[in-house]
Design a protein around this motif. Structure first.
Motif, PDB file in Angstrom:
ATOM      1  N   VAL A 122      -0.818   3.753  -7.473  1.00  0.00           N
ATOM      2  CA  VAL A 122      -1.272   2.167  -7.343  1.00  0.00           C
ATOM      3  C   VAL A 122      -0.071   1.111  -7.463  1.00  0.00           C
ATOM      4  O   VAL A 122       0.122   0.207  -6.779  1.00  0.00           O
TER       5      VAL A 122
ATOM      6  N   SER B  31      -0.189  -4.810  -4.907  1.00  0.00           N
ATOM      7  CA  SER B  31      -0.942  -4.143  -4.220  1.00  0.00           C
ATOM      8  C   SER B  31      -2.401  -4.462  -4.157  1.00  0.00           C
ATOM      9  O   SER B  31      -3.047  -4.203  -3.154  1.00  0.00           O
ATOM     10  N   LEU B  32      -2.636  -4.808  -5.249  1.00  0.00           N
ATOM     11  CA  LEU B  32      -4.061  -5.754  -5.347  1.00  0.00           C
ATOM     12  C   LEU B  32      -4.311  -6.731  -4.376  1.00  0.00           C
ATOM     13  O   LEU B  32      -5.130  -6.686  -3.546  1.00  0.00           O
ATOM     14  N   SER B  35      -4.321  -5.106  -0.783  1.00  0.00           N
ATOM     15  CA  SER B  35      -5.466  -4.455  -0.570  1.00  0.00           C
ATOM     16  C   SER B  35      -6.426  -5.548   0.141  1.00  0.00           C
ATOM     17  O   SER B  35      -7.554  -4.960   0.857  1.00  0.00           O
ATOM     18  N   SER B 260      -3.247   0.230   0.419  1.00  0.00           N
ATOM     19  CA  SER B 260      -3.444  -0.188  -0.864  1.00  0.00           C
ATOM     20  C   SER B 260      -4.809  -0.320  -1.482  1.00  0.00           C
ATOM     21  O   SER B 260      -4.990  -0.121  -2.666  1.00  0.00           O
ATOM     22  N   TRP B 264      -6.216   1.436  -4.969  1.00  0.00           N
ATOM     23  CA  TRP B 264      -6.832   0.713  -5.929  1.00  0.00           C
ATOM     24  C   TRP B 264      -8.321   1.369  -6.231  1.00  0.00           C
ATOM     25  O   TRP B 264      -8.672   1.297  -7.452  1.00  0.00           O
ATOM     26  N   PHE B 267      -7.241   4.253  -8.477  1.00  0.00           N
ATOM     27  CA  PHE B 267      -7.094   3.714  -9.838  1.00  0.00           C
ATOM     28  C   PHE B 267      -8.185   3.315 -10.526  1.00  0.00           C
ATOM     29  O   PHE B 267      -8.490   3.745 -11.560  1.00  0.00           O
ATOM     30  N   THR B 268      -9.337   2.723  -9.799  1.00  0.00           N
ATOM     31  CA  THR B 268     -10.416   2.403 -10.479  1.00  0.00           C
ATOM     32  C   THR B 268     -11.364   3.873 -10.820  1.00  0.00           C
ATOM     33  O   THR B 268     -11.733   4.043 -12.079  1.00  0.00           O
TER      34      THR B 268
END
Lengths: 279, 291
Positions: A122, B31-32, B35, B260, B264, B267-268
């Protein structure tokens, strides 16, 4: 009594059999480096029938325009400063967390630990773009910077765990003798913490030496390739023909790590055992 | 403690703090933001939820690589942890030659994701490689392990299994901390070895089981190097794991925004697993002070 002995013998047999299965591939890899190409694909014997250094000689020349020795040299240039910077930053930060009271210390420490669980995927893209913007690609600066900034919390945590175990009385005694905080770190804490510092340095040496993913991201100039990328070049270039030179160079690339591990094994074991305890 | 020491503490942790802000927090937030954009390293345009919408509705590669990764993780992690625990239990009982066994079991894990191991793996499981040579000597004609789409993912699961050294060392350290007087007392009271293991040993090492479980899940779900080097994601994308897809999207196709968003989502998934593990841990993990 007899029953117990049989049980014990059984245990040894099972453990030994498992060890043989696990160790065999590496042992085989080592001896295959001294075989010629034909023998590698036809014989199951561990020891080479016809001992040859052909694999090493051809592999060392490497298929690219660059000799394998340059990859080894590059790896050293990448690893040595990274390890020194990691040790230095981990000592400073661990000292800060374990010997000072300041607002937000607990929160920051928790934040640091939780980054251990933060998936690399991430953050890797913006990190790459950041290093690209700084013009650091194709150099080892990204590795040095990450080390200098204690980006891997594993090492800091390892030292914090150890520093906490050093009695504060020693600090006090040095303080009464007129030592400042910096001198306490240098003269009291660090001499006592040699073992965990060696552990941290060894882990970082091995991890950086073996690292494939980060060099893949940050380095694409062949002349700057470390061993991991150089070896990949060999696999891609002649995956069909020269297996013995690829295997020989694989052995060369593993040798430093295996030697460090075999001779300094206790530091690896202690290091990893300390970080797993608690939390 | 002197007043100025208060600020001195910040000075010592400054390298990490600066690194955290620049190398971790900033990329994490950025990165968020990426996205939600269409970004190719040169031009950036805000596209709202379009990336996520495309991923969930049109992207077949996303779903197949995610499912393969979950299958891979779901089998590898328990397999790796069980074998690490089993080996640790056996080593814990041994008196003689412990050092040598230690070396053999721990070494593959120390070699980590080194390219040489990919070479070794590729050779062992080649059609005319070591395993089939050994099988051939026993009169069995082995399959093409890495070329068979039905087999390859499972063959790749053997690599983390082989590298169970790190969790094994942690288990061994934990087993040494199980007080011998408790297990001895239970044995004198007539408890069978299996009962001792289940009711005493297992609860006492449960924090380490938990720690290993979380760290290994996070590590294996992101596994990249073996599949990238050994099979290049193939054959027919059977080992095209999530991180390979992510890498290709970002660094080969230069679809930074899309990648990205992919990162994410992963990541989630990881965070959800971690939270579930933590929630469930209250039921089975015992910390010393509660006993």
């Amino acid at each position: 009594m007899v029953k117990r002995k049989i049980k014990k013998a059984g245990l040894y047999i099972v453990v030994t059999a498992t060890a043989v299965i696990m160790g065999y591939p590496l042992l085989w890899l080592f001896f295959a480096a001294f075989k010629d190409n034909a023998e590698i694909f036809t014989s199951i014997a561990l020891l080479p029938e016809k001992f040859t250094l052909e694999g090493f000689i051809n592999g060392w020349k490497s298929t690219a325009a660059v000799p394998f020795s340059l990859f080894l040299l590059n790896s050293c240039k990448m690893v040595a400063p990274t390890v020194l910077l990691t040790a230095a930053s981990a000592c400073l930060v661990a000292y800060g967390f374990s010997r000072f009271e300041f607002a937000g210390r607990k929160v920051l420490f928790t934040v640091m630990l939780s980054t251990m669980m933060l998936p690399n995927t991430v953050i890797m893209i913006p990190r790459y773009i950041l290093f690209n913007n700084f013009g650091w690609l194709n150099s080892y600066i990204p590795f040095y910077i990450m080390a200098a900034m204690a980006a891997n919390p594993f090492f800091t945590y390892l030292l914090v765990q150890f520093f906490r175990g050093i009695p504060a009385d020693l600090d006090e005694a040095a303080y009464i003798d007129g030592a400042g905080k910096w001198q306490i770190l240098i003269r009291v804490i660090l001499p006592l913490a040699k073992a965990p510092i060696v552990s941290a340095a060894l882990f970082q040496t091995v991890w950086t030496w073996n690292d494939f993913f980060n060099p893949l991201l940050y380095i694409d100039r062949v002349k700057a390739y470390p061993v991991s990328l150089g070896l990949r070049l060999a696999i891609d270039a002649d995956s069909v023909v020269n297996w013995n030179s690829i295997i020989a160079m694989s052995c060369v690339s593993l040798l430093p790590v295996v030697l460090l591990f075999v001779f300094l094994q206790k530091y690896f074991v202690q290091g990893i055992a300390t970080t797993g305890m608690k939390n | 403690m002197h007043k100025k020491d208060k600020y001195l503490g910040y000075l010592y942790i400054a390298p990490w703090l600066a690194g955290f802000l620049i190398l971790t927090l900033y990329p994490f937030v950025v990165s968020l933001i990426y996205s939600f954009t269409d970004y190719d390293m040169f031009h950036i345009s805000f596209t709202g939820l379009a990336n996520y919408k495309n991923i969930f509705t049109q992207d077949k590669t996303f779903l197949s690589s995610l499912l393969k990764t979950l299958l891979y993780t779901g089998i590898s992690v328990p397999l790796k942890l069980c074998s690490a625990l089993l080996v640790a239990l056996m080593l814990n009982k041994l008196r003689r030659c412990r050092g040598i066994y230690y070396t053999v079991f721990y070494l593959p894990s120390i070699l980590g994701s080194s390219v040489a191991l990919a070479v070794l793996w590729k050779y062992v499981f080649k059609k005319d490689g070591l395993l089939n040579l050994l099988l051939g000597a026993a009169g069995i004609s082995g399959p093409n392990w890495l070329g068979n789409p039905d087999l390859v993912l499972y063959v790749m699961m053997l690599l983390p299994l082989w590298q169970m050294g790190a969790p094994m060392v942690l288990f061994l350290a934990a087993l040494k901390n199980v007080p011998a007087d408790i297990t001895e007392a239970a044995k004198i009271d007539g408890a069978r070895p299996l009962q001792v293991f289940k009711n005493i040993t297992l609860p006492m090492i449960s924090p380490i089981i938990f720690f290993n479980m979380i760290m290994q899940t996070i590590e294996i779900i992101q596994i990249f190097t073996p599949a990238y080097l050994i099979t290049k994601g193939g054959p027919v994308k059977q080992t095209y794991l999530y991180s390979l897809y992510l890498y290709d999207t970002a660094f080969r196709d230069m679809k930074i925004g899309y990648a990205s968003a992919l990162s994410w989502i992963l990541f989630t998934v990881i965070i959800s697993f971690t939270l579930i593990f933590f929630a469930l841990s209250k039921k089975w993990v015992y910390y010393g002070d509660e006993v």
